[in-house]
Design a protein around this motif. Structure first.
Motif, PDB file in Angstrom:
ATOM      1  N   TYR A 172       0.689  -1.214  -0.015  1.00 41.35           N
ATOM      2  CA  TYR A 172       0.179   0.138   0.037  1.00 41.35           C
ATOM      3  C   TYR A 172       0.809   1.232   0.017  1.00 41.35           C
ATOM      4  N   THR A 173       1.823   1.338   0.812  1.00 40.38           N
ATOM      5  CA  THR A 173       2.959   2.541   0.874  1.00 40.38           C
ATOM      6  C   THR A 173       3.478   2.688  -0.341  1.00 40.38           C
ATOM      7  N   GLU A 174       3.699   1.626  -1.254  1.00 40.54           N
ATOM      8  CA  GLU A 174       3.943   2.112  -2.578  1.00 40.54           C
ATOM      9  C   GLU A 174       2.932   2.490  -3.565  1.00 40.54           C
ATOM     10  N   TYR A 175       1.852   1.602  -3.424  1.00 43.47           N
ATOM     11  CA  TYR A 175       0.805   1.663  -4.581  1.00 43.47           C
ATOM     12  C   TYR A 175      -0.101   3.037  -4.212  1.00 43.47           C
ATOM     13  N   PHE A 176      -0.260   3.486  -2.979  1.00 37.19           N
ATOM     14  CA  PHE A 176      -0.852   4.470  -2.798  1.00 37.19           C
ATOM     15  C   PHE A 176       0.014   5.799  -2.239  1.00 37.19           C
ATOM     16  N   ALA A 177       1.400   5.800  -2.692  1.00 37.39           N
ATOM     17  CA  ALA A 177       2.289   6.548  -2.078  1.00 37.39           C
ATOM     18  C   ALA A 177       2.030   8.262  -2.069  1.00 37.39           C
ATOM     19  N   GLN A 178       1.547   8.775  -3.038  1.00 37.82           N
ATOM     20  CA  GLN A 178       1.165  10.122  -2.930  1.00 37.82           C
ATOM     21  C   GLN A 178       0.059  10.453  -2.031  1.00 37.82           C
ATOM     22  N   ALA A 179      -1.259   9.429  -2.019  1.00 35.26           N
ATOM     23  CA  ALA A 179      -2.148   9.813  -1.249  1.00 35.26           C
ATOM     24  C   ALA A 179      -1.735   9.403   0.125  1.00 35.26           C
ATOM     25  N   PHE A 180      -0.974   8.443   0.586  1.00 35.32           N
ATOM     26  CA  PHE A 180      -0.380   8.255   1.921  1.00 35.32           C
ATOM     27  C   PHE A 180       0.278   9.453   2.543  1.00 35.32           C
ATOM     28  N   SER A 181       1.102  10.152   1.356  1.00 34.63           N
ATOM     29  CA  SER A 181       2.081  11.220   1.857  1.00 34.63           C
ATOM     30  C   SER A 181       1.052  12.237   2.352  1.00 34.63           C
ATOM     31  N   ASP A 182      -0.072  12.456   1.512  1.00 34.52           N
ATOM     32  CA  ASP A 182      -0.820  13.653   1.786  1.00 34.52           C
ATOM     33  C   ASP A 182      -1.501  13.641   3.183  1.00 34.52           C
ATOM     34  N   ILE A 183      -2.110  12.131   3.505  1.00 34.92           N
ATOM     35  CA  ILE A 183      -2.678  12.008   4.514  1.00 34.92           C
ATOM     36  C   ILE A 183      -1.642  12.107   5.676  1.00 34.92           C
ATOM     37  N   ALA A 184      -0.482  11.844   5.631  1.00 33.31           N
ATOM     38  CA  ALA A 184       0.468  11.839   6.490  1.00 33.31           C
ATOM     39  C   ALA A 184       0.680  13.414   6.935  1.00 33.31           C
ATOM     40  N   ASN A 185       0.668  14.054   5.831  1.00 32.11           N
ATOM     41  CA  ASN A 185       0.999  15.437   6.145  1.00 32.11           C
ATOM     42  C   ASN A 185      -0.143  16.201   6.845  1.00 32.11           C
ATOM     43  N   GLU A 186      -1.419  15.781   6.549  1.00 37.14           N
ATOM     44  CA  GLU A 186      -2.542  16.369   7.382  1.00 37.14           C
ATOM     45  C   GLU A 186      -2.224  15.842   8.818  1.00 37.14           C
ATOM     46  N   LEU A 187      -2.064  14.647   9.184  1.00 44.25           N
ATOM     47  CA  LEU A 187      -1.753  13.906  10.469  1.00 44.25           C
ATOM     48  C   LEU A 187      -0.608  14.941  11.294  1.00 44.25           C
ATOM     49  N   GLU A 188       0.413  15.107  10.517  1.00 45.03           N
ATOM     50  CA  GLU A 188       1.603  15.781  11.133  1.00 45.03           C
ATOM     51  C   GLU A 188       1.071  17.270  11.441  1.00 45.03           C
ATOM     52  N   GLY A 204       2.105  11.325  15.154  1.00 36.93           N
ATOM     53  CA  GLY A 204       3.088  11.132  14.682  1.00 36.93           C
ATOM     54  C   GLY A 204       3.779   9.738  14.138  1.00 36.93           C
ATOM     55  N   TRP A 205       3.302   8.727  14.993  1.00 38.11           N
ATOM     56  CA  TRP A 205       3.785   7.578  14.786  1.00 38.11           C
ATOM     57  C   TRP A 205       2.873   6.999  13.403  1.00 38.11           C
ATOM     58  N   GLN A 206       1.593   7.398  13.535  1.00 36.27           N
ATOM     59  CA  GLN A 206       0.934   6.973  12.224  1.00 36.27           C
ATOM     60  C   GLN A 206       1.383   7.676  10.924  1.00 36.27           C
ATOM     61  N   ALA A 207       1.658   8.899  10.998  1.00 35.15           N
ATOM     62  CA  ALA A 207       2.301   9.436   9.880  1.00 35.15           C
ATOM     63  C   ALA A 207       3.201   8.583   9.268  1.00 35.15           C
ATOM     64  N   GLN A 208       4.206   8.308  10.127  1.00 35.97           N
ATOM     65  CA  GLN A 208       5.231   7.619   9.579  1.00 35.97           C
ATOM     66  C   GLN A 208       5.029   6.231   9.098  1.00 35.97           C
ATOM     67  N   ALA A 209       3.983   5.682   9.835  1.00 37.72           N
ATOM     68  CA  ALA A 209       3.724   4.083   9.297  1.00 37.72           C
ATOM     69  C   ALA A 209       2.972   4.346   7.861  1.00 37.72           C
ATOM     70  N   LEU A 210       2.273   5.381   7.572  1.00 37.50           N
ATOM     71  CA  LEU A 210       1.892   5.564   6.246  1.00 37.50           C
ATOM     72  C   LEU A 210       2.900   5.850   5.238  1.00 37.50           C
ATOM     73  N   LEU A 211       4.305   6.282   5.804  1.00 38.82           N
ATOM     74  CA  LEU A 211       5.296   6.482   4.779  1.00 38.82           C
ATOM     75  C   LEU A 211       6.302   5.416   4.537  1.00 38.82           C
ATOM     76  N   GLN A 212       6.152   4.349   5.394  1.00 34.28           N
ATOM     77  CA  GLN A 212       7.101   3.191   5.308  1.00 34.28           C
ATOM     78  C   GLN A 212       6.443   1.735   4.976  1.00 34.28           C
ATOM     79  N   ASN A 213       6.968   1.153   4.257  1.00 29.43           N
ATOM     80  CA  ASN A 213       6.748  -0.291   4.319  1.00 29.43           C
ATOM     81  C   ASN A 213       7.351  -1.106   5.444  1.00 29.43           C
ATOM     82  N   ASN A 214       6.984  -0.713   6.369  1.00 32.72           N
ATOM     83  CA  ASN A 214       7.421  -1.775   7.545  1.00 32.72           C
ATOM     84  C   ASN A 214       6.264  -1.955   8.863  1.00 32.72           C
ATOM     85  N   PRO A 215       6.123  -3.310   8.828  1.00 35.29           N
ATOM     86  CA  PRO A 215       5.104  -3.627   9.775  1.00 35.29           C
ATOM     87  C   PRO A 215       5.465  -3.215  11.218  1.00 35.29           C
TER      88      PRO A 215
END
Length: 563
Positions: A172-188, A204-215
């Motif tokens: 998801y973090t790759e497929y929805f990279a732009q959308a997840f980046s925009d969501i993470a920005n709103e959370l930050e 803060g943690w949730q924003a980072q989780a959206l940006l990284q392919n890391n369980p």
């Protein structure tokens, strides 16, 4: 009328009937709500950014559901500016939150556009991928030694696409990279403004989780989210896997199932994202927290408790919140024959739960309050013996739901559930129902207990024969039939319901025992046989459904939001 080249499948008259006769509204709280007005200026700004994030998450969910959802929504919005016909189609689209969806009544999904059905694999998988081809490709990939790729394909957070004659998984973090980046920005930005330290940390943690392919990042975000108990602002990014009907079919093919078992591949259906934004309701939360105290004791009383590791443990933090809702988007807003009244997250497949980092139950006040009392009384008059009417109580339904959500924390862990394939959701929702009723006598007695039992039994009156993709309704049918066959309920010569209250608990506990046996079997065949045995649709079921239809049904939901 054509929208982006696709012809509307419903006439304007059909849309009028759906919107005027078959749709009910659930009104969410507005900017005038006291809890919003009581926020500091910083928290009000944070709240607005969380709402923006929720709308962005809805865009992601739409794309997960169907590749054409977003372009057709945009086209409908444009056409609706000068066409009443398109405006009506747009309202139905927003009710289903997509181009197609079940309504809980008709066996086939409602299609807004011709040629755009509800796909089994949604957009998680290629639109032209059949179940048979899916299974054959996975076998071919296994023969080529592509076990790690199969593991990714059958995980919860990947979109699957064709790669030549094979398949590949995209996180998801790759497929929805732009959308997840925009969501993470709103959370930050929300984290910057909020005065709530726990909420700030979580965002803060949730924003980072959206940006990284890391369980590991997902687990940390879930851990911080699960700590929020008395926070004024309620915010959740949900990950539920009910929509995906493709992944679980791998257990239907014995050769493929053996390959998965030999290689220890855990099969988890795809997560559809949702978002909830709202406010803590303190009095409702305190009521819910009372139910939490008995969970460890109930775990010991579960059938075959010594045969599996319980989901609930003394050392696992489990917070519980009653929320006033301002926004429901994404998966929450896919009102396809129902809407979520409460939720227990993260699900068992998530790393945070497996490590005991915490869980969180959230209850939806506006959803459960949306009861048509006048219609309910008409149903009682038609189908329920008069002496039981006094026991039907809206708040008692809430007590059952609390028990249901607690029930998800009891019983066998995720490895048992996933092994049931496409039947896992029916069995798990049914298990949670039976846990709730089997142990309700531990907390309530007398007329209070009778109200809970009677109100629950009434909720088992179905409006139509359910399909497998609606697990809550199939569970209701199983329980109704079991109660009837075991004489805990009966209908007199006038087809009016009577309840033998003294038999409810022992009969439901016996049903719970059978249900746990199914989960412990790790057999999709056993699950199928159990469901087929107890979900038959007989003359009485049809009569109850017809009585309800005669009063008019409202299977469609319109969420009225101000944020």
């Amino acid at each position: 009328m054509k929208i982006n080249g696709y012809e509307l499948n419903l006439s304007e008259e059909e849309l009028n009937h759906i919107l005027e006769k078959q749709t009910r509204e659930i009104k969410l709280v507005t900017h005038n709500f006291a809890a919003y007005q009581a926020l500091s200026e910083g928290d009000k700004k944070a709240f607005e950014h969380l709402c923006r994030a929720a709308h962005l998450i809805n865009d992601v969910a739409l794309e997960q559901d169907n590749a054409l959802n977003r372009p057709l929504l945009k086209a409908l919005e444009t056409e609706a500016l000068h066409s009443e016909y398109a405006a009506k189609a747009l309202k139905l689209f927003k009710s289903l939150n997509g181009v197609a969806g079940l309504n809980g009544i008709d066996p086939e999904p409602v299609q807004i556009f011709k040629g755009l059905p509800l796909l089994k694999g949604r957009n998680f998988y290629p639109a032209d991928l059949s179940v048979e081809e899916f299974q054959q490709i996975l076998i071919k990939m296994a023969q080529k030694g592509m076990i790690d790729e199969i593991r990714r394909i059958l995980s919860a957070r990947t979109m699957v696409r064709r790669e030549g004659s094979l398949l590949k998984a995209i996180d998801y973090t790759e497929y929805f990279a732009q959308a997840f980046s925009d969501i993470a920005n709103e959370l930050e930005v929300a984290a910057h403004y909020t005065t709530d330290s726990l909420l700030k940390d979580y965002l803060g943690w949730q924003a980072q989780a959206l940006l990284q392919n890391n369980p590991e990042m997902d687990a940390l975000a879930d851990e911080h989210w699960a700590q929020m108990q008395f926070n004024a602002i309620e915010f959740t990014i949900s990950r539920e896997n009910y929509e995906d009907e493709m992944t679980g079919t791998v257990y239907d093919y014995p050769l493929l199932a053996d390959i998965l078992k030999q290689n220890d591949i855990q099969v988890v259906s795809k997560d559809t994202l949702g978002c909830r934004v709202g406010f803590l309701n303190l009095s409702g939360t305190n009521l819910i927290l009372e139910s939490q105290k008995g969970l460890p004791l109930l775990a010991l009383q579960m059938p075959f408790a010594d045969c599996y590791k319980q989901s609930v443990r003394h050392d696992v933090k489990q917070t519980m919140v009653d929320a006033d809702l301002a926004l429901l988007t994404g998966d929450y807003a896919m009102c396809r024959g129902g809407i979520t009244t409460a939720q227990n997250l993260p699900n068992d497949d998530k790393l945070a739960v497996q490590r005991g980092l915490g869980r969180r139950n959230v209850y939806h006040r506006q959803v459960r309050a949306a009861v048509d009392l006048e219609r309910q009384q008409k149903i009682l008059d038609m189908l329920v013996a008069p002496e039981l009417h006094a026991y039907i109580d809206v708040e008692s339904r809430h007590y059952f739901v609390i028990g249901h959500e607690n029930g998800h924390s009891l019983g066998p862990d995720n490895s048992y559930k996933n092994a049931l394939g496409v039947y896992q959701h029916v069995i798990e929702e049914h298990k949670a129902n039976t846990v709730s009723i089997a142990f309700m006598h531990e907390q309530y007695s007398g007329d209070d207990l009778k109200k809970i039992y009677a109100t629950w039994v009434l909720s088992l009156f179905l409006q139509a024969k359910p399909v497998l993709s609606k697990p809550h309704r199939v569970a209701d049918l199983i329980e109704f039939n079991f109660l009837l066959e075991n004489e805990a309920i009966f209908f007199d010569e006038n087809k009016k319901l009577h309840i033998r209250f003294e038999k409810i608990q022992p009969v439901v506990y016996a049903l719970l025992k059978k249900t746990i046996e199914v989960q412990l079997s790790r057999s999709s065949q056993s699950a199928e046989e159990f469901i087929n045995r107890w979900s038959s649709w007989g003359e009485l079921n049809a009569y109850i459904a017809q009585c309800q239809k005669s009063l008019g049904l409202k299977p469609y939901i319109r969420l009225v939001a101000d944020f």
